[in-house]
Motif scaffolding. Structure first.
Motif, PDB file in Angstrom:
ATOM      1  N   GLY A  36       0.794  -1.224   0.000  1.00  0.00           N
ATOM      2  CA  GLY A  36       0.000   0.000   0.000  1.00  0.00           C
ATOM      3  C   GLY A  36       0.824   1.270   0.000  1.00  0.00           C
ATOM      4  N   GLN A  37       2.089   1.158  -0.387  1.00  0.00           N
ATOM      5  CA  GLN A  37       2.957   2.328  -0.365  1.00  0.00           C
ATOM      6  C   GLN A  37       2.924   3.118  -1.669  1.00  0.00           C
ATOM      7  OE1 GLN A  37       6.327  -0.078   1.262  1.00  0.00           O
ATOM      8  NE2 GLN A  37       6.549   1.753   2.518  1.00  0.00           N
ATOM      9  N   GLY A  38       2.222   2.641  -2.661  1.00  0.00           N
ATOM     10  CA  GLY A  38       2.117   3.340  -3.932  1.00  0.00           C
ATOM     11  C   GLY A  38       0.999   2.732  -4.754  1.00  0.00           C
ATOM     12  N   SER A  39       0.510   3.497  -5.704  1.00  0.00           N
ATOM     13  CA  SER A  39      -0.571   3.034  -6.558  1.00  0.00           C
ATOM     14  C   SER A  39      -0.223   3.339  -8.013  1.00  0.00           C
ATOM     15  CB  SER A  39      -1.870   3.739  -6.162  1.00  0.00           C
ATOM     16  OG  SER A  39      -2.932   3.289  -6.964  1.00  0.00           O
ATOM     17  N   PRO A  40       0.084   2.308  -8.801  1.00  0.00           N
ATOM     18  CA  PRO A  40       0.433   2.535 -10.206  1.00  0.00           C
ATOM     19  C   PRO A  40      -0.744   3.104 -10.999  1.00  0.00           C
ATOM     20  CG  PRO A  40       1.077   0.328  -9.504  1.00  0.00           C
ATOM     21  CD  PRO A  40       0.221   0.909  -8.430  1.00  0.00           C
ATOM     22  N   PRO A  41      -0.468   3.986 -11.931  1.00  0.00           N
ATOM     23  CA  PRO A  41      -1.524   4.553 -12.772  1.00  0.00           C
ATOM     24  C   PRO A  41      -1.959   3.553 -13.837  1.00  0.00           C
ATOM     25  CG  PRO A  41       0.578   5.368 -13.510  1.00  0.00           C
ATOM     26  CD  PRO A  41       0.850   4.545 -12.282  1.00  0.00           C
ATOM     27  N   PRO A  42      -3.095   3.821 -14.498  1.00  0.00           N
ATOM     28  CA  PRO A  42      -3.490   2.970 -15.628  1.00  0.00           C
ATOM     29  C   PRO A  42      -2.382   2.973 -16.680  1.00  0.00           C
ATOM     30  CG  PRO A  42      -5.261   4.493 -15.040  1.00  0.00           C
ATOM     31  CD  PRO A  42      -4.051   4.897 -14.241  1.00  0.00           C
ATOM     32  N   GLY A  43      -2.117   1.825 -17.252  1.00  0.00           N
ATOM     33  CA  GLY A  43      -1.088   1.705 -18.287  1.00  0.00           C
ATOM     34  C   GLY A  43       0.272   1.333 -17.753  1.00  0.00           C
ATOM     35  N   ALA A  44       0.419   1.269 -16.432  1.00  0.00           N
ATOM     36  CA  ALA A  44       1.700   0.887 -15.839  1.00  0.00           C
ATOM     37  C   ALA A  44       1.961  -0.596 -16.102  1.00  0.00           C
ATOM     38  CB  ALA A  44       1.679   1.137 -14.327  1.00  0.00           C
ATOM     39  N   THR A  45       3.226  -0.966 -16.055  1.00  0.00           N
ATOM     40  CA  THR A  45       3.575  -2.380 -16.180  1.00  0.00           C
ATOM     41  C   THR A  45       2.883  -3.145 -15.059  1.00  0.00           C
ATOM     42  OG1 THR A  45       5.721  -1.825 -17.140  1.00  0.00           O
ATOM     43  CG2 THR A  45       5.500  -4.023 -16.185  1.00  0.00           C
ATOM     44  N   PRO A  46       2.162  -4.221 -15.407  1.00  0.00           N
ATOM     45  CA  PRO A  46       1.461  -4.991 -14.366  1.00  0.00           C
ATOM     46  C   PRO A  46       2.446  -5.596 -13.360  1.00  0.00           C
ATOM     47  CG  PRO A  46       0.742  -5.635 -16.562  1.00  0.00           C
ATOM     48  CD  PRO A  46       1.931  -4.740 -16.733  1.00  0.00           C
ATOM     49  N   LEU A  47       1.956  -5.787 -12.150  1.00  0.00           N
ATOM     50  CA  LEU A  47       2.779  -6.412 -11.117  1.00  0.00           C
ATOM     51  C   LEU A  47       2.942  -7.897 -11.425  1.00  0.00           C
ATOM     52  CD1 LEU A  47       1.120  -4.900  -7.912  1.00  0.00           C
ATOM     53  CD2 LEU A  47       3.084  -4.046  -9.172  1.00  0.00           C
ATOM     54  N   PRO A  48       4.111  -8.445 -11.114  1.00  0.00           N
ATOM     55  CA  PRO A  48       4.273  -9.898 -11.292  1.00  0.00           C
ATOM     56  C   PRO A  48       3.403 -10.609 -10.253  1.00  0.00           C
ATOM     57  CG  PRO A  48       6.226  -8.953 -10.257  1.00  0.00           C
ATOM     58  CD  PRO A  48       5.326  -7.819 -10.636  1.00  0.00           C
ATOM     59  N   SER A  49       3.076 -11.855 -10.534  1.00  0.00           N
ATOM     60  CA  SER A  49       2.252 -12.605  -9.600  1.00  0.00           C
ATOM     61  C   SER A  49       3.024 -12.847  -8.313  1.00  0.00           C
ATOM     62  CB  SER A  49       1.807 -13.927 -10.216  1.00  0.00           C
ATOM     63  OG  SER A  49       2.909 -14.771 -10.401  1.00  0.00           O
ATOM     64  N   ASP A  50       2.299 -13.147  -7.240  1.00  0.00           N
ATOM     65  CA  ASP A  50       2.930 -13.411  -5.942  1.00  0.00           C
ATOM     66  C   ASP A  50       3.869 -14.602  -5.994  1.00  0.00           C
ATOM     67  OD1 ASP A  50       1.871 -11.341  -4.419  1.00  0.00           O
ATOM     68  OD2 ASP A  50       0.034 -12.454  -3.985  1.00  0.00           O
ATOM     69  N   SER A  51       3.618 -15.535  -6.870  1.00  0.00           N
ATOM     70  CA  SER A  51       4.412 -16.763  -6.912  1.00  0.00           C
ATOM     71  C   SER A  51       5.723 -16.611  -7.671  1.00  0.00           C
ATOM     72  CB  SER A  51       3.591 -17.894  -7.553  1.00  0.00           C
ATOM     73  OG  SER A  51       3.272 -17.555  -8.883  1.00  0.00           O
ATOM     74  N   GLU A  52       5.915 -15.491  -8.389  1.00  0.00           N
ATOM     75  CA  GLU A  52       7.144 -15.304  -9.155  1.00  0.00           C
ATOM     76  C   GLU A  52       8.285 -14.841  -8.285  1.00  0.00           C
ATOM     77  OE1 GLU A  52       6.657 -12.940 -12.689  1.00  0.00           O
ATOM     78  OE2 GLU A  52       4.797 -13.931 -13.137  1.00  0.00           O
TER      79      GLU A  52
END
Length: 100
Positions: A84-100
């Motif tokens: 919760g320390q930041g919020s990417p804007p629309p169009g940002a590179t998606p976050l990798p999955s938790d399992s990666e």
């Protein structure tokens, strides 16, 4: 990380682009690097790394040595956003999955 790896995942800005911007425009303070495609104005994860780029450019050191792989950097950003320390804007590179 290498110069052509992304530094700002929100706005798809590479370290090379930031360093070239700093060399050409010679910002007076680190926050002026945000004029390089909005770098640092999304989730905020890259701000400490932008400061390192600013310091390196001021010292005319060339590239910044970020001793992380691109995968490690992306995962650390994902952890930062998930805490919760930041919020990417629309169009940002998606976050990798938790399992990666």
């Amino acid at each position: 990380m290498k110069p052509d790896d992304k530094l700002c995942y929100c706005f798809h800005i590479t370290q090379r682009k930031v360093m070239n911007f700093a060399r050409i425009h010679q910002p007076r303070v680190p926050s002026q690097l945000s004029e390089c495609g909005g770098a640092g104005t999304g989730c905020g994860w890259c701000v400490p790394f932008l400061k390192r780029c600013f310091d390196a450019a001021r010292a005319e050191q060339g590239d910044v040595d970020i001793d992380l792989t691109p995968d490690q950097y992306a995962q650390m950003r994902a952890d930062y956003v998930r805490r919760g320390q930041g919020s990417p804007p629309p169009g940002a590179t998606p976050l990798p999955s938790d399992s990666e």
